[in-house]
Design an enzyme around this catalytic site. Sequence first.
Site, mmCIF file in Angstrom:
data_model
loop_
_atom_site.group_PDB
_atom_site.id
_atom_site.type_symbol
_atom_site.label_atom_id
_atom_site.label_comp_id
_atom_site.label_asym_id
_atom_site.label_seq_id
_atom_site.Cartn_x
_atom_site.Cartn_y
_atom_site.Cartn_z
ATOM 1 C CE1 TYR A 123 -13.029 30.575 98.772
ATOM 2 C CE2 TYR A 123 -12.871 31.321 96.496
ATOM 3 C CZ TYR A 123 -13.522 31.330 97.714
ATOM 4 O OH TYR A 123 -14.648 32.089 97.882
ATOM 5 C CG PHE A 411 -21.462 25.089 92.032
ATOM 6 C CD1 PHE A 411 -20.941 25.373 93.286
ATOM 7 C CD2 PHE A 411 -20.664 24.375 91.140
ATOM 8 C CE1 PHE A 411 -19.673 24.954 93.651
ATOM 9 C CE2 PHE A 411 -19.401 23.946 91.497
ATOM 10 C CZ PHE A 411 -18.902 24.244 92.745
#
Length: 411
Positions: A123, A411
């Site tokens: 990322y 998450f």
Amino acid sequence: MTIDLRTLDPEDWDAWYSMLDWSFGGVPEAPEERELWRDLTELERSLAAWDGEEIVGSYGVFSFGLSVPGGAVVPAGGVTMVGVAATHRRRGLLRRMMRRGLDGIRERGEPLAVLTASEAGIYGRFGFGVASQSLAADIDCGQVGVAAPPGAAEIRLRVTEPAEALARCEELYARLVPTRPGMLERRPGWEKLSLLDPPQDRAGASPRRCVLAEGPDGELLGYARYALKPAWGADGYPAGTVHVRDLDAAGPAAYGALLRHLTEVDLMRVVRLRHRPVDDPLLHLVSDVRRCALRVGDRLYLRPVEVGAALAARAYATEVDVVLEVTDPFCTWNEGRWRLAGGPKGAVCEPTTAAPELALDARALGAAYLGGASLASLAGAGLVTELRPGALAATATAFASPLAPWLPHGF
């Protein structure tokens, strides 16, 4: 063939999530875990990539509040459930989904985007920097003692079922969120994540338990959720492991009492903690830190979606007035010069034509945003350039946080 990106429809969730399962190895989750993620999925913020009648890519965003230095809780888009089918890799599909996702986060007025990464190298090219790290420890409780901070003797410990204590624990967690940057404000439904304990995932450990730390007046001051995995060594001595799921406390007395309790459970030899803050108090309470098998890893990745709003949303340790030259090829609206002026009581950050004093990209800014990475350290790696003598030291000091940023759960 053309791959079509569409907002996820409710009837397609199972196929979408099954594709994601295969992206992460194909081992099915427990039904109760799958159902929880179904409930938490924000369909209007989720994308499915279709190749004809087949889903070949997934992407989702959760609506979060993230604590930042100074105690504010700032809206953040939590990028999640990102997967591409093995048959459709290296076609630019991830880039297309990230483009749509970050544009959507910006449209909703969320100045930050955050994620946790299955692989560290993915990322950075989208402007995400490592904003917090986590500490793992395996405490050899046969050889390591835990010091009792002042007041620990007045703490009452009581073991109960996690579900029974959930409401009280969530109230305490909510009080703790503004005290440390990087914590997620739990929105409705997210409290169920703390109770998730599928038998198929226990690997021989017990069901999870919860120990409460209460003050003399009965106020809840801390809690720990943990499971026990009994074992016996070849020498016949007990060699069990205490697997700690959560450990939260308001103050040193409760924290010390809980940690001491976990290291003194009968027949257990190791206390295993994961995803702790890198400045966890245990580092100063254990009698022999060398016998704790400490390891540090990357945890929360962050990128500013709107540089001005992001930098104005947090407070600063000291007064700062600096012009930043920001490069951001993926979110080009952030590129240019920004004047940041503020201090412990707040800040403003606006575009400017003044001469730049520090130059950095969005990834470096994301890494430094919560105070987890020093701008001076990033400069040492060539990721920040000082353009005015003295600007680096002053700005790095202002960006610092008294407590290390910490993401308690994924998450």
